[in-house]
Motif scaffolding. Sequence first.
Motif, PDB file in Angstrom:
ATOM      1  N   THR A 111      -6.805  -6.149   1.003  1.00 10.33           N
ATOM      2  CA  THR A 111      -7.634  -6.016   2.198  1.00 10.33           C
ATOM      3  C   THR A 111      -6.899  -5.214   3.266  1.00 10.33           C
ATOM      4  O   THR A 111      -5.665  -5.254   3.362  1.00 10.33           O
ATOM      5  N   MET A 112      -7.678  -4.497   4.066  1.00 12.34           N
ATOM      6  CA  MET A 112      -7.157  -3.750   5.200  1.00 12.34           C
ATOM      7  C   MET A 112      -8.102  -3.969   6.379  1.00 12.34           C
ATOM      8  O   MET A 112      -9.294  -3.699   6.282  1.00 12.34           O
ATOM      9  N   SER A 137      -8.168  -2.838  10.299  1.00 12.61           N
ATOM     10  CA  SER A 137      -7.453  -2.002  11.259  1.00 12.61           C
ATOM     11  C   SER A 137      -7.662  -2.471  12.691  1.00 12.61           C
ATOM     12  O   SER A 137      -8.575  -3.251  13.002  1.00 12.61           O
ATOM     13  N   TYR A 187       0.099  -5.974  14.114  1.00 13.23           N
ATOM     14  CA  TYR A 187      -0.319  -5.345  12.855  1.00 13.23           C
ATOM     15  C   TYR A 187       0.924  -5.068  12.023  1.00 13.23           C
ATOM     16  O   TYR A 187       1.988  -4.755  12.559  1.00 13.23           O
ATOM     17  N   LEU A 246       0.839  -1.200   0.000  1.00 13.98           N
ATOM     18  CA  LEU A 246       0.000   0.000   0.000  1.00 13.98           C
ATOM     19  C   LEU A 246       0.871   1.246   0.000  1.00 13.98           C
ATOM     20  O   LEU A 246       1.806   1.360   0.807  1.00 13.98           O
ATOM     21  N   ILE A 296      -0.641   3.473   9.296  1.00 17.36           N
ATOM     22  CA  ILE A 296      -1.216   4.341   8.271  1.00 17.36           C
ATOM     23  C   ILE A 296      -1.539   5.700   8.870  1.00 17.36           C
ATOM     24  O   ILE A 296      -2.199   5.792   9.908  1.00 17.36           O
ATOM     25  N   THR A 324       1.178  -2.776   9.389  1.00 19.47           N
ATOM     26  CA  THR A 324       1.225  -1.488   8.700  1.00 19.47           C
ATOM     27  C   THR A 324       0.749  -0.370   9.613  1.00 19.47           C
ATOM     28  O   THR A 324      -0.237  -0.520  10.340  1.00 19.47           O
ATOM     29  N   ALA A 331      -2.889  -1.276  11.139  1.00 15.16           N
ATOM     30  CA  ALA A 331      -3.785  -2.191  10.417  1.00 15.16           C
ATOM     31  C   ALA A 331      -2.984  -3.358   9.875  1.00 15.16           C
ATOM     32  O   ALA A 331      -1.759  -3.287   9.722  1.00 15.16           O
ATOM     33  N   ASN A 332      -3.679  -4.441   9.576  1.00 15.81           N
ATOM     34  CA  ASN A 332      -3.107  -5.530   8.807  1.00 15.81           C
ATOM     35  C   ASN A 332      -3.551  -5.363   7.368  1.00 15.81           C
ATOM     36  O   ASN A 332      -4.755  -5.281   7.081  1.00 15.81           O
ATOM     37  N   THR A 333      -2.597  -5.252   6.476  1.00 21.32           N
ATOM     38  CA  THR A 333      -2.900  -5.120   5.056  1.00 21.32           C
ATOM     39  C   THR A 333      -2.318  -6.319   4.310  1.00 21.32           C
ATOM     40  O   THR A 333      -1.272  -6.854   4.694  1.00 21.32           O
TER      41      THR A 333
END
Length: 233
Positions: free
Chosen positions: A177-178, A180, A146, A87, A150, A148, A167-169
């Motif tokens: 998918t994201m 948070s 997590y 991302l 953001i 990421t 979040a986990n992306t």
Amino acid sequence: MKKVFLGLSAVALLAFTACEKKEAVEVKDAEEVAVGSETTANFAVDTEVSNVGWRAFKIYEGETEEQGHHGTIKLQSGTVGIENGELVSGDFVIDAASLESMDLNDSPDDKAKLDGHLKSEDFLHVEKYPTATFKITAVNKIEGDYNTEISGNLKMREDEKNITFKANTSLEGETFTMDSEEFTIDRKDFGIVFNPAKGAVIKDNVTLRVNLKANQGEVEVVEVDAADEVVAE
């Protein structure tokens, strides 16, 4: 008479369960929005399954236990930029008018009363501000629960602030998918200051959780004012 919570929601299809209360995230002045490069792939948000879950609370006079409600707000549109499988950017429009409480589904009259008040001038004022926006300004990979971190400019009503959450992306094929963490904002940071004259105290903090899915393909280009492209420091 059944009491109805008159709280806020703002920007996950989840029935939130009790969890540790968190302090509101730090807010900063809006920052320059992240942009991709020529090699960035654009993914369109699936608005049928993507949303923001919310929880909010109040305390009635003479009581010590908080009352709470939870629900969802849908996304109207959105785009994420993916480069080298990661991302790098994102621009989302939140449909404030879609706010819905979920815990009052068995009490239609109470549900309608609560949802109507949350959409009124006292809170989201959807007649004047039918949407809110979130524009990513920075993305950092992290380790832990997590993957990421953001940061982005969240705009509600006329107030725009930069916030950060985890979040986990993930990217699998043509689907991004994201999911948070639960994170908390102070509604007053975004110009929502209503409290009843008497009878209860509405908590300032509102807990949010983002659940987002986006697919690669054609992305609708939405024209915006130049003032929205670059935010003053």
